[in-house]
Design a protein around this motif. Sequence first.
Motif, mmCIF file in Angstrom:
data_model
loop_
_atom_site.group_PDB
_atom_site.id
_atom_site.type_symbol
_atom_site.label_atom_id
_atom_site.label_comp_id
_atom_site.label_asym_id
_atom_site.label_seq_id
_atom_site.Cartn_x
_atom_site.Cartn_y
_atom_site.Cartn_z
ATOM 1 N N ARG A 224 0.813 -1.218 0.000
ATOM 2 C CA ARG A 224 0.000 0.000 0.000
ATOM 3 C C ARG A 224 0.846 1.268 0.000
ATOM 4 O O ARG A 224 0.515 2.250 -0.671
ATOM 5 C CB ARG A 224 -0.932 -0.018 1.213
ATOM 6 C CG ARG A 224 -1.951 1.107 1.228
ATOM 7 C CD ARG A 224 -2.971 0.903 2.331
ATOM 8 N NE ARG A 224 -3.703 -0.349 2.153
ATOM 9 C CZ ARG A 224 -4.600 -0.816 3.023
ATOM 10 N NH1 ARG A 224 -4.857 -0.141 4.133
ATOM 11 N NH2 ARG A 224 -5.227 -1.949 2.794
ATOM 12 N N HIS A 225 1.970 1.260 0.713
ATOM 13 C CA HIS A 225 2.768 2.481 0.829
ATOM 14 C C HIS A 225 3.503 2.832 -0.469
ATOM 15 O O HIS A 225 4.059 3.931 -0.583
ATOM 16 C CB HIS A 225 3.777 2.349 1.976
ATOM 17 C CG HIS A 225 4.875 1.355 1.724
ATOM 18 N ND1 HIS A 225 4.699 -0.004 1.863
ATOM 19 C CD2 HIS A 225 6.163 1.535 1.326
ATOM 20 C CE1 HIS A 225 5.829 -0.628 1.577
ATOM 21 N NE2 HIS A 225 6.737 0.275 1.247
ATOM 22 N N LEU A 226 3.485 1.924 -1.461
ATOM 23 C CA LEU A 226 4.153 2.201 -2.733
ATOM 24 C C LEU A 226 3.184 2.604 -3.843
ATOM 25 O O LEU A 226 3.619 3.024 -4.916
ATOM 26 C CB LEU A 226 4.955 0.975 -3.182
ATOM 27 C CG LEU A 226 6.148 0.596 -2.305
ATOM 28 C CD1 LEU A 226 6.822 -0.666 -2.831
ATOM 29 C CD2 LEU A 226 7.152 1.741 -2.239
ATOM 30 N N LEU A 227 1.895 2.476 -3.603
ATOM 31 C CA LEU A 227 0.919 2.779 -4.642
ATOM 32 C C LEU A 227 1.043 4.209 -5.161
ATOM 33 O O LEU A 227 1.048 4.451 -6.370
ATOM 34 C CB LEU A 227 -0.502 2.543 -4.121
ATOM 35 C CG LEU A 227 -1.037 1.114 -4.208
ATOM 36 C CD1 LEU A 227 -2.371 1.010 -3.484
ATOM 37 C CD2 LEU A 227 -1.188 0.673 -5.661
ATOM 38 N N SER A 228 1.145 5.174 -4.255
ATOM 39 C CA SER A 228 1.201 6.571 -4.692
ATOM 40 C C SER A 228 2.493 6.869 -5.444
ATOM 41 O O SER A 228 2.497 7.638 -6.410
ATOM 42 C CB SER A 228 1.046 7.516 -3.497
ATOM 43 O OG SER A 228 2.096 7.319 -2.565
ATOM 44 N N LYS A 229 3.602 6.256 -5.011
ATOM 45 C CA LYS A 229 4.868 6.479 -5.720
ATOM 46 C C LYS A 229 4.767 6.031 -7.171
ATOM 47 O O LYS A 229 5.232 6.712 -8.087
ATOM 48 C CB LYS A 229 6.006 5.719 -5.029
ATOM 49 C CG LYS A 229 6.606 6.424 -3.837
ATOM 50 C CD LYS A 229 7.913 5.765 -3.424
ATOM 51 C CE LYS A 229 8.602 6.586 -2.345
ATOM 52 N NZ LYS A 229 9.928 6.023 -2.000
#
Length: 248
Positions: A224-229
């Motif tokens: 989840r923490h890489l989706l925006s990147k």
Amino acid sequence: MASIPLSMSVVDGLKNRIRLIYDERKSSHLSEALAAALGFNTNAALRAELENQGSDPLYRLLDEVRFDTRMQELGYPPDPEFMFEDAQIPEMLLTTCPRAHEIEYESVRKKAWRNLIVCAVNEGLRLKIFSLRPGDNRWPGYDPRGSNVYLFDFILPCNLPARVAVHDAGYDELSIHVAVNPKGDWVKASDAGFSAGDVFGTTWLERRNGAWIQSSESSFSCRRHLLSKLSNMQVAPAGYGDRGWVIM
């Protein structure tokens, strides 16, 4: 939309075909508009890049909107009906899958998958591991009688490491798997998921009926923490379409 290799002879051949459609327009103006369609500010900039491409040029998308906008800037009336396919030349690739307009990358997850896959395909093309031409596989050890998997690594625009597995899927398609923060060679597996890394996505690159990726984010796994990147990366496909239905 269509694409052409960045070759002097191909660009000149396409311009000659366009002149048959717009025979009342100045040749120099058509040159400037064609340069704009290929993503260059001026014809001089395009010509300089054509010199740099050498004998094995990469493909570049032709943008009708940019072409028509530049024509209007040069004093001509708008022509929203113009399509580069109307000026078909042998080297031109079609990049629009039938019903491609029905595919939208609206969610963060879909944008992340699309950007990851486009980055991977672009890198394979840049390294000339394969091309957009049917059957043009160039990786070391490729054997048309077999189906070996080739791995290569690169860094994404968001500075994350990625590993790509590519192999010939038959019918001039390439199967492409991508893992971010990769773990060993798990990226080779079609259903690797998080075993392959913090992100895992797959596609097939169509090259027989045109050139486009088949939109298949169903196997996409992403922390989840890489989706925006991934979804915030700005990347354009290098000569192929980024929307296509999966061929079963």
